[in-house]
Design a protein around this motif. Structure first.
Motif, PDB file in Angstrom:
ATOM      1  N   MET A   1      -2.690  -8.365  12.723  1.00 36.05           N
ATOM      2  CA  MET A   1      -1.534  -9.221  12.505  1.00 36.05           C
ATOM      3  C   MET A   1      -0.480  -8.505  11.661  1.00 36.05           C
ATOM      4  O   MET A   1       0.725  -8.602  11.922  1.00 36.05           O
ATOM      5  N   THR A   2      -0.939  -7.746  10.674  1.00 32.85           N
ATOM      6  CA  THR A   2      -0.024  -7.101   9.735  1.00 32.85           C
ATOM      7  C   THR A   2       0.555  -5.797  10.270  1.00 32.85           C
ATOM      8  O   THR A   2       1.749  -5.521  10.092  1.00 32.85           O
ATOM      9  N   ASN A   3      -0.281  -4.993  10.936  1.00 36.25           N
ATOM     10  CA  ASN A   3       0.109  -3.623  11.287  1.00 36.25           C
ATOM     11  C   ASN A   3       0.181  -3.338  12.781  1.00 36.25           C
ATOM     12  O   ASN A   3       0.540  -2.232  13.171  1.00 36.25           O
TER      13      ASN A   3
ATOM     14  N   ARG B   1      -5.696   1.140  14.067  1.00 37.30           N
ATOM     15  CA  ARG B   1      -6.762   2.137  13.852  1.00 37.30           C
ATOM     16  C   ARG B   1      -6.288   3.562  14.142  1.00 37.30           C
ATOM     17  O   ARG B   1      -6.975   4.526  13.805  1.00 37.30           O
ATOM     18  N   SER B   2      -5.117   3.710  14.748  1.00 40.96           N
ATOM     19  CA  SER B   2      -4.570   5.039  15.021  1.00 40.96           C
ATOM     20  C   SER B   2      -4.062   5.706  13.745  1.00 40.96           C
ATOM     21  O   SER B   2      -3.767   6.905  13.738  1.00 40.96           O
ATOM     22  N   GLY B   3      -3.941   4.940  12.667  1.00 41.24           N
ATOM     23  CA  GLY B   3      -3.428   5.482  11.412  1.00 41.24           C
ATOM     24  C   GLY B   3      -1.949   5.244  11.214  1.00 41.24           C
ATOM     25  O   GLY B   3      -1.366   5.741  10.253  1.00 41.24           O
TER      26      GLY B   3
ATOM     27  N   LYS C   1       4.780   3.585  10.648  1.00 46.13           N
ATOM     28  CA  LYS C   1       4.535   3.984   9.259  1.00 46.13           C
ATOM     29  C   LYS C   1       3.070   4.395   9.092  1.00 46.13           C
ATOM     30  O   LYS C   1       2.161   3.716   9.566  1.00 46.13           O
ATOM     31  N   VAL C   2       2.870   5.521   8.386  1.00 48.09           N
ATOM     32  CA  VAL C   2       1.515   6.056   8.200  1.00 48.09           C
ATOM     33  C   VAL C   2       0.699   5.136   7.307  1.00 48.09           C
ATOM     34  O   VAL C   2       1.176   4.644   6.278  1.00 48.09           O
ATOM     35  N   ILE C   3      -0.552   4.901   7.712  1.00 45.75           N
ATOM     36  CA  ILE C   3      -1.492   4.102   6.926  1.00 45.75           C
ATOM     37  C   ILE C   3      -2.481   5.053   6.263  1.00 45.75           C
ATOM     38  O   ILE C   3      -3.087   5.887   6.929  1.00 45.75           O
TER      39      ILE C   3
ATOM     40  N   LEU D   1     -12.917  -2.031   3.578  1.00 46.91           N
ATOM     41  CA  LEU D   1     -13.272  -2.583   4.888  1.00 46.91           C
ATOM     42  C   LEU D   1     -12.415  -1.962   5.986  1.00 46.91           C
ATOM     43  O   LEU D   1     -12.909  -1.615   7.072  1.00 46.91           O
ATOM     44  N   SER D   2     -11.132  -1.802   5.705  1.00 52.65           N
ATOM     45  CA  SER D   2     -10.202  -1.247   6.690  1.00 52.65           C
ATOM     46  C   SER D   2     -10.530   0.210   6.995  1.00 52.65           C
ATOM     47  O   SER D   2     -10.489   0.639   8.162  1.00 52.65           O
TER      48      SER D   2
END
Length: 229
Positions: A23-25, A30-32, A38-40, A86-87
């Protein structure tokens, strides 16, 4: 909470975290990268939240030398770190494998030597988690397990039991969804409600509940937020 219950609870929290991240990203988080490109970096998130956690302790020798530890905020910061842990697990492993690694780490993390520690030694326990998160190695099962053990050791020195972690996580998950629904990403969300941070308001609402309900918490947050000047 027994081991079987902790495994079930971790599975449930992983499912909720995956839904929140989508929902947020965006669906491909999961691709980062977020849907906006924007990079996670979940480990940087852990590092920064740990720094905020440490600032809840009276570690400064030049300021507020008679202050006491804000233990409630330490626990809130730990729950925020748990979101990111968790993420990180979900980004690198299937949900079932992530749940297995996290639960085994929880089972092996208890340490009697972590009781009744001085403020500075407690801070050093939290710094061990930060140090592990700063290692930019591949996220293998052994690395994730080691990082998770440091997390649960931090929980132990903060006297945050697994049952409490679970309940606060569930509540924070509702709050995070509420924030996203009310303009958090766009920068229009108001985080301080009549002089209180929304985290504090959330805990006040929970204390009035006979039985915790995520739906009831969301409704109460919405009603309170709508009454802000």
């Amino acid at each position: 909470m027994s081991n079987s219950k902790s495994a079930n609870a971790i599975n449930e929290m992983l499912s909720m975290q995956a839904a929140l991240n989508e929902m947020t990203n965006g669906a491909n988080w999961r691709s980062g990268k977020t849907a906006l490109g924007k990079v996670i970096d979940w480990r940087r998130c852990i590092v920064m939240e740990t720094a905020e956690l440490i600032d809840s302790y009276p570690w400064k020798h030049w300021k507020s030398v008679d202050a006491t530890t804000d233990r409630e905020n330490v626990r809130v910061e730990l729950v925020d770190i748990w979101h990111f842990l968790l993420s990180l697990a979900l980004e690198n492993f299937s949900k079932d494998d992530a749940a297995d690694i996290l639960n085994k780490a929880y089972e092996s993390s208890d340490d009697e030597k972590l009781k009744d520690l001085s403020v500075i030694i407690q801070v050093q326990v939290h710094e061990a988690m930060m140090a592990k998160a700063l290692i930019k190695t591949q996220v293998t099962d052994s690395y994730l397990s080691a990082l998770t053990v440091t997390f649960f050791r931090s929980c132990q020195v903060a006297e945050l039991e697994f049952d409490q972690l679970y309940q606060i996580y569930m509540a924070k998950n509702v709050l995070n969804k509420f924030r996203q629904d009310h303009g958090y990403k766009e920068g229009t969300y108001v985080k301080v409600w009549d002089g209180k941070e929304d985290n504090v308001v959330m805990f006040e609402i929970i204390e009035r509940m006979t039985i915790f309900s995520g739906d009831e918490l969301y409704i109460s947050l919405k009603e309170t937020y709508s009454q802000l000047a």
